[in-house]
Design a protein around this motif. Structure first.
Motif, PDB file in Angstrom:
ATOM      1  N   LYS A 101      -8.972  -1.476  -4.687  1.00 39.92           N
ATOM      2  CA  LYS A 101      -8.500  -2.843  -4.886  1.00 39.92           C
ATOM      3  C   LYS A 101      -6.972  -2.952  -4.852  1.00 39.92           C
ATOM      4  CE  LYS A 101      -9.142  -7.066  -7.560  1.00 39.92           C
ATOM      5  NZ  LYS A 101      -7.839  -7.566  -7.089  1.00 39.92           N
ATOM      6  N   PRO A 102      -6.221  -2.074  -5.522  1.00 41.54           N
ATOM      7  CA  PRO A 102      -4.759  -2.215  -5.447  1.00 41.54           C
ATOM      8  C   PRO A 102      -4.221  -2.061  -4.026  1.00 41.54           C
ATOM      9  CG  PRO A 102      -5.372  -0.873  -7.338  1.00 41.54           C
ATOM     10  CD  PRO A 102      -6.612  -1.043  -6.519  1.00 41.54           C
TER      11      PRO A 102
ATOM     12  N   ALA B 297      -5.911  -2.637  -1.205  1.00 40.42           N
ATOM     13  CA  ALA B 297      -6.320  -3.834  -0.463  1.00 40.42           C
ATOM     14  C   ALA B 297      -5.430  -5.020  -0.818  1.00 40.42           C
ATOM     15  CB  ALA B 297      -7.786  -4.159  -0.756  1.00 40.42           C
ATOM     16  N   ASP B 298      -5.117  -5.175  -2.104  1.00 44.39           N
ATOM     17  CA  ASP B 298      -4.236  -6.264  -2.525  1.00 44.39           C
ATOM     18  C   ASP B 298      -2.865  -6.145  -1.849  1.00 44.39           C
ATOM     19  OD1 ASP B 298      -6.217  -7.293  -4.141  1.00 44.39           O
ATOM     20  OD2 ASP B 298      -5.348  -6.539  -6.017  1.00 44.39           O
ATOM     21  N   TYR B 299      -2.367  -4.907  -1.747  1.00 46.69           N
ATOM     22  CA  TYR B 299      -1.068  -4.676  -1.113  1.00 46.69           C
ATOM     23  C   TYR B 299      -1.106  -5.096   0.354  1.00 46.69           C
ATOM     24  CZ  TYR B 299       3.133  -2.298   0.487  1.00 46.69           C
ATOM     25  OH  TYR B 299       4.360  -2.026   1.042  1.00 46.69           O
TER      26      TYR B 299
ATOM     27  N   HIS C  69      -3.299  -7.134   1.795  1.00 43.74           N
ATOM     28  CA  HIS C  69      -3.456  -8.588   1.867  1.00 43.74           C
ATOM     29  C   HIS C  69      -2.126  -9.292   1.641  1.00 43.74           C
ATOM     30  CE1 HIS C  69      -7.953  -8.041   0.674  1.00 43.74           C
ATOM     31  NE2 HIS C  69      -7.772  -7.912   1.972  1.00 43.74           N
ATOM     32  N   GLY C  70      -1.307  -8.722   0.781  1.00 40.39           N
ATOM     33  CA  GLY C  70       0.000  -9.308   0.511  1.00 40.39           C
ATOM     34  C   GLY C  70       0.923  -9.289   1.716  1.00 40.39           C
TER      35      GLY C  70
ATOM     36  N   LYS D  93      -5.507  -7.401   6.868  1.00 40.12           N
ATOM     37  CA  LYS D  93      -6.853  -7.189   6.352  1.00 40.12           C
ATOM     38  C   LYS D  93      -7.122  -5.697   6.204  1.00 40.12           C
ATOM     39  CE  LYS D  93      -8.588 -11.536   8.215  1.00 40.12           C
ATOM     40  NZ  LYS D  93      -9.570 -12.216   9.100  1.00 40.12           N
TER      41      LYS D  93
ATOM     42  N   TRP E 225     -13.371  -4.898  -4.250  1.00 37.66           N
ATOM     43  CA  TRP E 225     -12.090  -4.310  -3.849  1.00 37.66           C
ATOM     44  C   TRP E 225     -11.306  -5.212  -2.904  1.00 37.66           C
ATOM     45  CZ3 TRP E 225     -14.099   1.240  -2.270  1.00 37.66           C
ATOM     46  CH2 TRP E 225     -14.373   1.989  -3.430  1.00 37.66           C
ATOM     47  N   GLY E 226     -12.014  -6.080  -2.187  1.00 38.07           N
ATOM     48  CA  GLY E 226     -11.368  -6.911  -1.174  1.00 38.07           C
ATOM     49  C   GLY E 226     -11.440  -6.332   0.221  1.00 38.07           C
TER      50      GLY E 226
END
Length: 422
Positions: free
Chosen positions: A95-96, A98-100, A102-103, A107, A173-174
Motif C-alpha cells: 500500500k505505501p 502504491a500510494d507513492y 499514485h501520487g 498506476k 493495497w491499491g
C-alpha cells in the motif's frame, strides 16, 4: 462490472523483469516511476509493475531458488519482503508503494503466480473466511519452471474464497494491474488453466476495483481466443521475448494470427520491449548487463509491429538510463496515436524479403513495409503501387510529409520499416 473499460487502449508501462529479474527493490521501482511521471506520462505511459518473487528474501537475479522461504500472512497470502521493500513493514504490504506511485499520477501493478504457496500447504495455514486450510484446496498441478506454488481447486467454494481473499488484499493495497503467470499456457497441462482464470475474473469483479488482468506466459492457444476475450484484458501470445532478430521475425507470424482478436479492453500481448539498458540483474535471454542487442532499425520494426497489431507496450529497460534515441521510440506521438486509435489491422502481403501491414482508424490509414531480409531493398513507385501502398503521406519515423513520386523509389534498410500515415 465491465472489465474491458479498464484498458480501452493497449496498456503502456514498465515492468521490472527485463532489467532486474526476480530481484527488483523498492528504490528501483520508485526511480523508474519518477522518470515515467516526469518524461513519459504525458504520452500515455502509466503502469509500473513489480515482477515475480517480491515475496522472496533471497531473490537476486532471474534465476529461481527452488523451495526458497517466502514471506506470507496468516491466510497464505504472499507479502512483500521488507528488506527489499522497506515501506511494507508492519504488515502494510504494497500500500505505501502504491500510494507513492499514485501520487505521481501513475498506476501500480504486481506479478503473481497461479495457485497457492506450497509453503502454506506444508504449514497448514487457513483460507480466510472458511474452515479449510491451504492443504484442503491445493491441487498437485505445478509450474514447470518455478517451485513456489500448487494449483487451487476452484470447483470448491473455499478455492474461490482463496482467490477472493487475494484480490481483496490487492484492492486494499491499491493495485491497478495484475500479471498472473503460469496460467495463459502450460507446457505440462497443455493449454490455458481456464478454471483459475475464471476464478481470478470473478474475484476481480467482486472487488469492484479497476484492475487490468494480464495472463502469462505464452504462447496462449489461439483456440482459446474467445475465452481469453471474455476473461482477461491481456494475454501473452509468445514465451519470453528478448533482443534477438529470430524472435522478432517469428513475431510477425503470431501477430498475423492474433491481430483480429484485439479490441478495446482485449489485447493480445507480444511481451515486453527489451530496449535500452537491460539485464542489470536479469540473466535471461542473451544474458549479461547490456544495452539492447537490437539494431536501431530492428527497434523501429519492433515498435511498429507492436503498435500496428495493438499489443500492450511494456518497457523492460531501466528508464533512468534512457538515451535520447530510446526515449524517442517511446514518445513518437504519431506511432502512439496509431496504437491507441486503429480498429482494423492486418497483414496484406508477405514474401521472402518484405511484409506489408495495413491499419485504419476513424481519421487515418496506416501502411507499413517491413524489410525482413538481410540486405537493403529499394522499391520503385510501381512496386509500391503493386503493394497497395500510397506514394505520399506522413512518414512516422522520419516525422515529416513525404511524396515518393518525387523520389521515384524508397530504400528500406535491412530489418527496418517504412511506416506511412495517410
Amino acid at each position: 462490472m465491465d472489465f474491458r473499460k479498464f484498458a480501452t487502449v493497449p496498456p503502456k508501462g514498465w515492468n521490472s523483469w527485463d532489467s532486474y529479474g526476480a530481484s527488483v527493490r523498492e528504490e528501483e521501482i520508485k526511480q523508474n516511476a519518477e522518470y515515467m511521471s516526469e518524461h513519459l506520462k504525458e504520452f500515455g505511459w502509466e503502469y509500473l509493475t513489480v515482477d515475480i518473487q517480491w515475496y522472496e528474501p533471497t531473490a537476486n537475479s532471474s534465476k529461481y531458488h527452488d523451495f526458497a522461504h517466502l514471506v506470507m500472512d496468516k491466510y497464505a497470502r504472499l507479502m512483500p519482503d521488507e528488506k527489499r521493500f522497506p515501506s511494507a513493514k508492519n504488515g502494510m504490504g504494497f500500500k505505501p508503494l502504491a500510494d507513492y506511485i499514485h501520487g505521481l499520477g501513475l498506476k501500480f501493478g504486481i506479478h503473481i503466480m497461479r495457485g497457492i504457496p506450497r509453503q502454506a500447504v506444508y504449514e497448514g495455514l487457513p483460507v480466510k473466511g472458511t474452515d479449510k486450510t491451504a492443504k484442503d484446496i491445493a491441487l498437485n498441478n505445478i509450474c514447470p519452471w518455478n517451485s513456489d506454488m500448487y494449483g487451487v481447486d476452484v470447483d470448491s467454494p473455499e478455492g474461490q474464497a482463496y482467490y477472493d481473499s487475494l484480490i481483496e488484499l490487492y484492492a486494499s493495497w491499491g493495485v491497478d494491474f495484475i500479471k498472473c503467470d503460469d496460467i495463459a499456457n502450460s507446457v505440462i497441462y497443455k493449454g490455458t488453466h481456464k478454471k483459475e482464470v475464471e476464478a481470478l475474473r470473478k474475484a476481480i469483479d467482486k472487488s469492484e476495483r479497476d484492475m487490468v488482468l494480464s495472463l502469462s506466459p505464452g504462447p496462449a492457444p489461439l483456440d482459446n481466443g474467445s475465452f481469453l476475450q471474455q476473461n482477461a484484458n491481456m494475454w501473452r501470445i509468445t514465451d519470453d521475448f528478448w533482443d534477438d532478430w529470430s524472435l522478432l521475425l517469428n513475431m510477425f507470424d503470431r501477430a498475423e494470427r492474433w491481430s483480429g482478436l484485439s479490441r478495446s479492453g482485449n489485447w493480445p500481448d507480444c511481451d515486453m520491449l527489451p530496449l535500452g539498458h537491460i539485464g542489470i540483474r536479469s540473466v535471461d535471454g542473451p544474458g549479461g548487463d547490456r544495452q539492447t542487442r537490437f539494431t536501431k532499425a530492428e527497434q523501429k520494426t519492433m515498435m511498429s509491429l507492436w503498435s500496428m497489431m495493438q499489443s500492450p507496450l511494456i518497457m523492460g529497460g531501466e528508464l533512468t538510463d534512457l538515451d535520447e534515441w530510446t526515449k524517442s521510440l517511446l514518445t513518437n506521438i504519431e506511432l502512439l496515436n496509431m496504437d491507441n486509435n486503429i480498429f482494423e489491422k492486418y497483414q496484406t502481403y508477405r514474401d521472402s524479403e518484405k511484409i506489408v501491414w495495413y491499419g485504419r482508424s476513424d481519421e487515418h490509414e496506416y501502411y507499413a513495409i517491413f524489410n525482413i531480409s538481410d540486405v537493403s531493398i529499394e522499391l520503385s513507385n510501381e512496386e509500391i503501387d503493386e503493394l497497395n501502398v500510397p506514394n505520399s503521406g506522413y512518414d512516422i519515423w522520419q516525422e515529416k510529409q513525404i511524396n515518393l513520386l518525387n523520389a521515384k523509389s524508397v530504400e528500406i534498410d535491412t530489418h527496418d520499416v517504412f511506416l506511412l500515415k495517410v
